[in-house]
Design an enzyme around this catalytic site. Sequence first.
Site, short mmCIF file in Angstrom:
data_model
loop_
_atom_site.label_atom_id
_atom_site.label_comp_id
_atom_site.label_asym_id
_atom_site.label_seq_id
_atom_site.Cartn_x
_atom_site.Cartn_y
_atom_site.Cartn_z
N LYS A 260 0.83 -1.22 0.00
CA LYS A 260 0.00 0.00 0.00
C LYS A 260 0.85 1.25 0.00
O LYS A 260 2.03 1.24 0.36
CB LYS A 260 -0.98 -0.04 1.16
CG LYS A 260 -2.09 -1.06 0.85
CD LYS A 260 -3.35 -0.85 1.60
CE LYS A 260 -4.39 -1.84 1.06
NZ LYS A 260 -5.40 -2.16 2.05
N ARG B 187 -3.78 -9.90 4.86
CA ARG B 187 -4.15 -9.98 3.44
C ARG B 187 -2.94 -9.51 2.64
O ARG B 187 -2.56 -8.34 2.73
CB ARG B 187 -5.38 -9.11 3.19
CG ARG B 187 -5.94 -9.19 1.78
CD ARG B 187 -7.18 -8.33 1.63
NE ARG B 187 -7.66 -8.35 0.27
CZ ARG B 187 -7.16 -7.61 -0.71
NH1 ARG B 187 -6.16 -6.79 -0.47
NH2 ARG B 187 -7.66 -7.71 -1.94
N1 PMM Z 1 -7.45 -3.75 0.50
C1 PMM Z 1 -7.75 -3.79 -0.81
C2 PMM Z 1 -8.80 -4.60 -1.29
N2 PMM Z 1 -9.53 -5.35 -0.45
N3 PMM Z 1 -9.97 -6.11 1.75
C3 PMM Z 1 -9.70 -6.07 3.05
N4 PMM Z 1 -10.44 -6.81 3.91
N5 PMM Z 1 -8.70 -5.30 3.57
C4 PMM Z 1 -7.92 -4.52 2.78
O1 PMM Z 1 -7.04 -3.81 3.32
C5 PMM Z 1 -8.18 -4.51 1.37
C6 PMM Z 1 -9.24 -5.34 0.89
C7 PMM Z 1 -6.96 -2.96 -1.77
O2 PMM Z 1 -5.74 -3.57 -2.05
P1 PMM Z 1 -5.46 -4.45 -3.40
O3 PMM Z 1 -5.79 -3.58 -4.58
O4 PMM Z 1 -4.02 -4.81 -3.33
O5 PMM Z 1 -6.33 -5.67 -3.38
#
Ligand code: PMM
Length: 277
Positions: A216, A256
């Site tokens: 991030k 995650r």
């Molecule tokens: N971050 C992203 C997408 N989905 N879901 C949860 N539960 N927590 C998060 O921090 C989160 C998520 C965005 O990141 P990505 O584009 O790398 O998937």
Amino acid sequence: MTGPARPLVMGILNVTPDSFSDGGRWATTEDAVAHGLDMVAEGADLVDVGGESTRPGAERPPLGEELRRVLPVVAALADAGVMVSVDTMRAEVAEAAVGVGARFVNDVSGGLADPRVLEVVARSGVTMVAMHWRAHSARMQDFATYDEEGGVVDAVTRELAARAEAMAAAGIPAARTVLDPGLGFAKRPHHNWELLRSLDRLSALGFPLLVGASRKSFLGTLLADEDGRPRPTGEREHAHAALVALLAERGVWGLRVHDVRATRDALEVAARMQEAR
Ligand code: PMM
């Protein structure tokens, strides 16, 4: 031998053309399934399949397009015995994904974008992750203000507690409720660090916590070069692994992540250090 409980590792599988770090890489069902299986081979406990990019400024895909991206991948991974979570804010997608074997619904809006998600989860008996969220990605950074007393930590704690109450009212038991501070969602870099330092405040709500820090932008900002240019997304993994090792000590339920191997390695180090105490 069973060691101390470690956080579960949720491998990220974005089946999107436009996610911030892996958009377009797993655009065909075949590639996406293969990547999901690779992450399991590297030690992922579950795989989070998403068809909507939530990077700041992103536009939403139409429902039919999200279903088309996500369902075949969820079905194939679930058929292969993988524990699958579906990353969606739409009740139709959640319901269809659960129908083909998803065991978790990961709703970044915690049911705010589409309250019918709560009904789907309550009915189907799966576990729901409710993330802290204030607005869709196109506008979310307009909502990154936490001026009230207590700042971001109080506000996120209060707003997540409200989501947990809404889930309980919809009939989702606490045992199937996971909360997530939503790093990067309506948050400036310093807000993310404040939340990470105060995770015990969120833990005190009494629910397991999932944390998504992988790649991030607050890590990019931390590692910016001397001209202030953020570290590119693909070069933030060492910092993330360091954070993973520190989070392992905070008793989080899950992480995650994009790089499952680096995460599992960091967790091995943390577990061995904890054993030595
Ligand atoms: N971050 C992203 C997408 N989905 N879901 C949860 N539960 N927590 C998060 O921090 C989160 C998520 C965005 O990141 P990505 O584009 O790398 O998937």
